[in-house]
Enzyme design. Structure first.
Site, PDB file in Angstrom:
ATOM      1  N   ARG A 276      -1.964  -1.144  -8.329  1.00  0.00           N
ATOM      2  CA  ARG A 276      -3.296  -0.662  -7.945  1.00  0.00           C
ATOM      3  C   ARG A 276      -3.282   0.858  -8.080  1.00  0.00           C
ATOM      4  NH1 ARG A 276      -4.089  -1.464  -2.040  1.00  0.00           N
ATOM      5  NH2 ARG A 276      -4.471  -3.645  -2.546  1.00  0.00           N
TER       6      ARG A 276
ATOM      7  N   ASP B 108       0.834  -1.199   0.000  1.00  0.00           N
ATOM      8  CA  ASP B 108       0.000   0.000   0.000  1.00  0.00           C
ATOM      9  C   ASP B 108       0.876   1.259   0.000  1.00  0.00           C
ATOM     10  OD1 ASP B 108      -2.394  -1.364   0.012  1.00  0.00           O
ATOM     11  OD2 ASP B 108      -2.633  -1.287   2.184  1.00  0.00           O
TER      12      ASP B 108
END
Length: 305
Positions: free
Chosen positions: A182, A132
């Site tokens: 992502r 992330d």
């Protein structure tokens, strides 16, 4: 008013005293809508239910403000435990994690050691791991560590945030690795010196990097709850003959579940980001900051209690 609420909840998300208090009092006042329990067993049960509906998952053991090596090592142990549960339970799930929880703020040596332990376990159980992205101050270091790990492991990707000015250059730079990325709008409060302050500019940059990464031929996860971005992606892939197997949509657990199922029925891969654990407070505050509707839901839950 919406911007004021966003700033307020982002401020609260960084409060260490409130984070410790939240750990003591557990998932209350609506947080359970967005967090699948405090243990891997509860999270696995939630994942099974999602899988039954045709939804894929990425799981994240929540953790923030890790500032000592012992705690970073413990966080890595939790990630490995989650990977083992994915393999044991045959879950359709990947793993997501934050580099700060693995020791990014301590030293490169600590974070790399923990990441290699996790990626070795993930390779054994055939689990993909996404790093992330956090706030701007950690963006450059996160990308550089990702590059190092990508040279050693195929089963690792990361996140690129559309609201940063640097993003298109990062997409170009990372293309050499053919990465699985992502793509997100971005959920942290950043200075206009480094990030687009206007939503319309963020949206346009989001569309731009979606096009860039797909045209480069790389696997693309479009993480959004915005119908305009979803419809843009659908049109773009159709017009450019990009196969459905090259991309997926991602949404957060507890947000727009009906839309998630609609995308599955339309034939798209839909992955749900499922967080769990006791350190849920910061994550929860950022979800409240993103959408005023989430705040209304929580207040409604508090009144019922």
């Amino acid at each position: 008013m919406e911007q004021l609420l966003r700033s307020f909840f982002l401020f609260l998300s960084k409060n260490k005293a409130l984070t410790k208090a939240a750990k003591r009092y557990g998932l209350r006042f609506g947080a359970a809508r967005f967090v699948a329990g405090e243990t891997i067993e509860l999270a696995a049960a939630a994942i099974k239910e999602l899988n039954k509906k045709g939804l894929d998952v990425t799981i994240d053991y929540l953790g923030e403000f890790v500032d000592n090596e012992a705690e970073a090592n413990e966080m890595a142990d939790h990630s490995i435990k989650a990977i083992e549960a994915i393999g044991r339970e045959n879950l359709q799930s990947q793993l997501s994690l934050k580099m700060t929880s693995m020791g990014l703020d301590i030293s490169n040596e600590v974070v790399l050691r923990n990441m290699r332990r996790i990626l070795e376990a993930a390779k054994t159980h055939n689990v993909f791991v996404t790093i992330d992205m956090e706030d701007y101050s950690r963006c450059g270091r996160t990308i550089e560590i990702f590059k190092s790990l990508k040279k050693e492991y195929d089963n690792v990707g990361t996140v690129i945030q559309a609201y940063l000015y640097r993003t298109t250059k990062d997409i170009d730079d990372l293309n050499q690795f053919h990465p699985n990325l992502r793509l997100v709008k971005g959920a942290y409060k950043e200075s206009p010196r480094v990030a687009f302050p206007e939503k319309k500019d963020v949206d346009e940059n989001f569309k731009k990097i979606i096009k860039m990464h797909l045209v480069n031929g790389n696997y693309t996860a479009i993480a959004t709850h915005d119908d305009a971005i979803i419809e843009f992606t659908k049109r773009f892939v159709k017009e450019n003959s990009i196969p459905n197997g090259q991309f997926e949509f991602q949404m957060l657990y507890g947000i727009r579940p009906e839309r998630q199922l609609e995308l599955v029925k339309e034939g798209y891969k839909m992955r749900v980001y499922v967080p769990y654990g006791t350190d849920w407070y910061g994550y929860f505050m950022r979800r409240l900051a993103e959408r005023p509707a989430n705040v209304a839901f929580v207040f409604k839950g508090m009144v019922k209690k």
